[in-house]
Design a protein around this motif. Structure first.
Motif, PDB file in Angstrom:
ATOM      1  N   GLN A  50     -15.294   0.192  -2.097  1.00 38.38           N
ATOM      2  CA  GLN A  50     -15.125   1.421  -1.309  1.00 38.38           C
ATOM      3  C   GLN A  50     -15.495   2.658  -2.128  1.00 38.38           C
ATOM      4  N   ALA A  51     -15.122   2.661  -3.411  1.00 34.67           N
ATOM      5  CA  ALA A  51     -15.431   3.824  -4.255  1.00 34.67           C
ATOM      6  C   ALA A  51     -16.940   3.951  -4.487  1.00 34.67           C
ATOM      7  N   VAL A  52     -17.592   2.821  -4.736  1.00 29.65           N
ATOM      8  CA  VAL A  52     -19.045   2.858  -5.000  1.00 29.65           C
ATOM      9  C   VAL A  52     -19.788   3.300  -3.731  1.00 29.65           C
ATOM     10  N   ASN A  53     -19.381   2.786  -2.581  1.00 31.54           N
ATOM     11  CA  ASN A  53     -20.037   3.205  -1.324  1.00 31.54           C
ATOM     12  C   ASN A  53     -19.815   4.684  -1.045  1.00 31.54           C
ATOM     13  N   PHE A  54     -18.595   5.139  -1.296  1.00 31.45           N
ATOM     14  CA  PHE A  54     -18.231   6.553  -1.099  1.00 31.45           C
ATOM     15  C   PHE A  54     -19.090   7.453  -2.000  1.00 31.45           C
ATOM     16  N   LEU A  55     -19.217   7.059  -3.256  1.00 30.60           N
ATOM     17  CA  LEU A  55     -20.067   7.831  -4.177  1.00 30.60           C
ATOM     18  C   LEU A  55     -21.507   7.849  -3.649  1.00 30.60           C
ATOM     19  N   ASP A  70     -18.396   4.674 -16.823  1.00 30.02           N
ATOM     20  CA  ASP A  70     -17.431   3.884 -16.031  1.00 30.02           C
ATOM     21  C   ASP A  70     -16.128   3.834 -16.835  1.00 30.02           C
ATOM     22  N   VAL A  71     -15.168   4.652 -16.419  1.00 30.03           N
ATOM     23  CA  VAL A  71     -13.908   4.799 -17.159  1.00 30.03           C
ATOM     24  C   VAL A  71     -12.888   3.785 -16.615  1.00 30.03           C
ATOM     25  N   ALA A  72     -12.180   3.132 -17.553  1.00 31.84           N
ATOM     26  CA  ALA A  72     -11.295   2.006 -17.193  1.00 31.84           C
ATOM     27  C   ALA A  72     -12.150   0.959 -16.475  1.00 31.84           C
ATOM     28  N   CYS A  73     -13.242   0.591 -17.134  1.00 30.72           N
ATOM     29  CA  CYS A  73     -14.283  -0.242 -16.502  1.00 30.72           C
ATOM     30  C   CYS A  73     -13.811  -1.660 -16.239  1.00 30.72           C
ATOM     31  N   GLY A  74     -12.732  -2.082 -16.926  1.00 31.41           N
ATOM     32  CA  GLY A  74     -12.251  -3.435 -16.711  1.00 31.41           C
ATOM     33  C   GLY A  74     -13.342  -4.453 -16.969  1.00 31.41           C
ATOM     34  N   SER A  75     -13.492  -5.397 -16.042  1.00 34.22           N
ATOM     35  CA  SER A  75     -14.448  -6.495 -16.213  1.00 34.22           C
ATOM     36  C   SER A  75     -15.873  -6.107 -15.837  1.00 34.22           C
ATOM     37  N   GLY A  76     -16.071  -4.870 -15.417  1.00 34.46           N
ATOM     38  CA  GLY A  76     -17.428  -4.422 -15.097  1.00 34.46           C
ATOM     39  C   GLY A  76     -17.796  -4.536 -13.621  1.00 34.46           C
ATOM     40  N   TRP A  77     -16.825  -4.654 -12.783  1.00 32.86           N
ATOM     41  CA  TRP A  77     -17.024  -4.828 -11.333  1.00 32.86           C
ATOM     42  C   TRP A  77     -17.797  -3.654 -10.740  1.00 32.86           C
ATOM     43  N   VAL A  78     -17.374  -2.433 -11.120  1.00 31.99           N
ATOM     44  CA  VAL A  78     -18.003  -1.216 -10.584  1.00 31.99           C
ATOM     45  C   VAL A  78     -19.485  -1.179 -10.977  1.00 31.99           C
ATOM     46  N   ALA A  79     -19.781  -1.495 -12.250  1.00 32.43           N
ATOM     47  CA  ALA A  79     -21.180  -1.465 -12.691  1.00 32.43           C
ATOM     48  C   ALA A  79     -21.999  -2.516 -11.943  1.00 32.43           C
ATOM     49  N   LYS A 199     -11.535  10.809   0.738  1.00 34.11           N
ATOM     50  CA  LYS A 199     -11.464   9.804   1.816  1.00 34.11           C
ATOM     51  C   LYS A 199     -10.199   8.970   1.645  1.00 34.11           C
ATOM     52  N   GLN A 200      -9.457   8.831   2.736  1.00 33.77           N
ATOM     53  CA  GLN A 200      -8.270   7.970   2.712  1.00 33.77           C
ATOM     54  C   GLN A 200      -8.720   6.549   3.030  1.00 33.77           C
ATOM     55  N   ILE A 201      -8.185   5.590   2.276  1.00 31.72           N
ATOM     56  CA  ILE A 201      -8.496   4.195   2.631  1.00 31.72           C
ATOM     57  C   ILE A 201      -7.201   3.444   2.935  1.00 31.72           C
ATOM     58  N   ASP A 202      -7.228   2.701   4.041  1.00 31.12           N
ATOM     59  CA  ASP A 202      -6.018   1.994   4.480  1.00 31.12           C
ATOM     60  C   ASP A 202      -5.785   0.731   3.671  1.00 31.12           C
ATOM     61  N   LYS A 203      -6.889   0.103   3.285  1.00 27.72           N
ATOM     62  CA  LYS A 203      -6.753  -1.212   2.637  1.00 27.72           C
ATOM     63  C   LYS A 203      -7.355  -1.174   1.241  1.00 27.72           C
ATOM     64  N   TYR A 204      -6.586  -0.592   0.329  1.00 24.21           N
ATOM     65  CA  TYR A 204      -7.035  -0.516  -1.071  1.00 24.21           C
ATOM     66  C   TYR A 204      -6.916  -1.910  -1.690  1.00 24.21           C
ATOM     67  N   VAL A 221      -1.659  -1.868   0.370  1.00 23.67           N
ATOM     68  CA  VAL A 221      -1.455  -0.578  -0.296  1.00 23.67           C
ATOM     69  C   VAL A 221      -2.625   0.305   0.138  1.00 23.67           C
ATOM     70  N   PRO A 222      -2.349   1.552   0.544  1.00 20.32           N
ATOM     71  CA  PRO A 222      -3.480   2.437   0.861  1.00 20.32           C
ATOM     72  C   PRO A 222      -4.035   3.055  -0.441  1.00 20.32           C
ATOM     73  N   GLY A 223      -5.014   3.896  -0.279  1.00 23.99           N
ATOM     74  CA  GLY A 223      -5.564   4.558  -1.463  1.00 23.99           C
ATOM     75  C   GLY A 223      -6.309   5.816  -1.058  1.00 23.99           C
ATOM     76  N   THR A 224      -6.729   6.567  -2.045  1.00 22.25           N
ATOM     77  CA  THR A 224      -7.520   7.777  -1.772  1.00 22.25           C
ATOM     78  C   THR A 224      -8.690   7.821  -2.743  1.00 22.25           C
ATOM     79  N   LEU A 225      -9.831   8.230  -2.207  1.00 24.13           N
ATOM     80  CA  LEU A 225     -11.034   8.429  -3.035  1.00 24.13           C
ATOM     81  C   LEU A 225     -11.301   9.925  -3.108  1.00 24.13           C
ATOM     82  N   TYR A 226     -11.667  10.399  -4.278  1.00 23.05           N
ATOM     83  CA  TYR A 226     -11.946  11.828  -4.488  1.00 23.05           C
ATOM     84  C   TYR A 226     -13.319  11.950  -5.141  1.00 23.05           C
TER      85      TYR A 226
END
Ligand SMILES: C[S@@+](CC[C@H](N)C(=O)[O-])C[C@H]1O[C@@H](n2cnc3c(N)ncnc32)[C@H](O)[C@@H]1O
Length: 233
Positions: A50-55, A70-79, A199-204, A221-226
């Motif tokens: 959702q964050a990548v699509n929003f960006l 990519d901050v707090a990149c974890g396993s590299g999912w976002v990349a 953007k508010q997301i219902d299904k984070y 859990v919901p979430g918010t994208l900024y």
């Protein structure tokens, strides 16, 4: 769930009342790294997509020329997701060496840096990145609100800062939201950046902090994208 990480262990770790200490957090992610993505698929963790699509929906520029932090990149999912959209240049930062080792396996990062943010400064040069993205780590006990200034500092003038926040509705989660949103607004008032979209997301992700029965009932859990754009100074 994987054999290495049971739902109960996860629930104990994420329990809202528990309060996460940063050393425990690093230890937890170090031991979880290898099965993190498998378990997050089980938890229907949609925040990276959702964050990548929003960006991408709000971004103007040529992805292949862009430098991404990519901050707090974890396993590299976002990349991995951004790579599919044409982004090619990534630097990753995370507080867990285990997660960085997984990120290295993606082959997408030009550099990977270990840093526990909030305790240590963001280990990057200021004004270098066209896109700074942080997904899954803006929550109480993880990355403190003060780090948002460092995210902005790392971006080039005109660069984008994309953030996701876990919207777990607990006392500490609500306080984190208030504190984050007032800091984002303050930074705008100070002329550091301008707001592009929220953007508010219902299904984070599934709410695994509650009991098994509710997980089966698929409470989310919901979430918010900024998204902000750094000012042209
Ligand atoms: C839920 S994962 C998100 C990883 C990735 N961005 C994703 O969406 O899949 C949270 C990540 O944040 C990292 N993290 C949490 N707090 C941190 C901190 N203070 N400094 C650096 N990394 C942190 C953890 O090590 C973990 O890799």
């Amino acid at each position: 769930m994987s054999d290495n990480r049971s739902l109960d262990e996860l629930r104990t770790f994420l329990k809202p009342s528990k309060g996460v200490d940063s050393q425990q957090m690093v230890k937890f992610y170090n031991t979880w790294a290898e099965t993190y993505e498998q378990d997050h698929n089980f938890m229907k963790y949609t925040a990276p997509n959702q964050a990548v699509n929003f960006l991408f929906e709000n971004f103007s520029g040529r992805p292949e020329e862009v430098q991404v932090l990519d901050v707090a990149c974890g396993s590299g999912w976002v990349a991995k997701l951004m790579f599919e959209l044409g982004f090619k240049h990534f630097v990753g930062v995370d507080g867990s060496q285990g997660m960085l080792d997984e990120a290295a396996k993606t082959g997408h990062y030009e550099d990977l840096k270990l840093a526990l943010l909030g305790t240590e400064p963001l280990p990057t040069q200021p004004g270098v990145f066209d896109v700074v993205i942080i997904v899954g780590a803006l929550r109480d006990g993880f990355v403190p609100v003060s780090v948002t200034r460092e995210l902005c500092l790392a971006a080039k003038a005109g660069g984008y800062v994309c953030m996701s926040r876990n919207g777990l509705k607990t006392e500490s989660g609500n306080k984190y939201k208030e504190s984050l949103e007032s800091e984002l607004q303050l930074m705008q008032d100070e002329g550091l950046w301008s707001h592009v979209a929220t953007k508010q997301i219902d299904k984070y992700m599934l709410d695994v902090s509650i009991d098994n029965q509710d997980v089966q009932l698929e409470r989310y859990v919901p979430g918010t994208l900024y998204l902000y754009r750094k000012s042209l100074l």
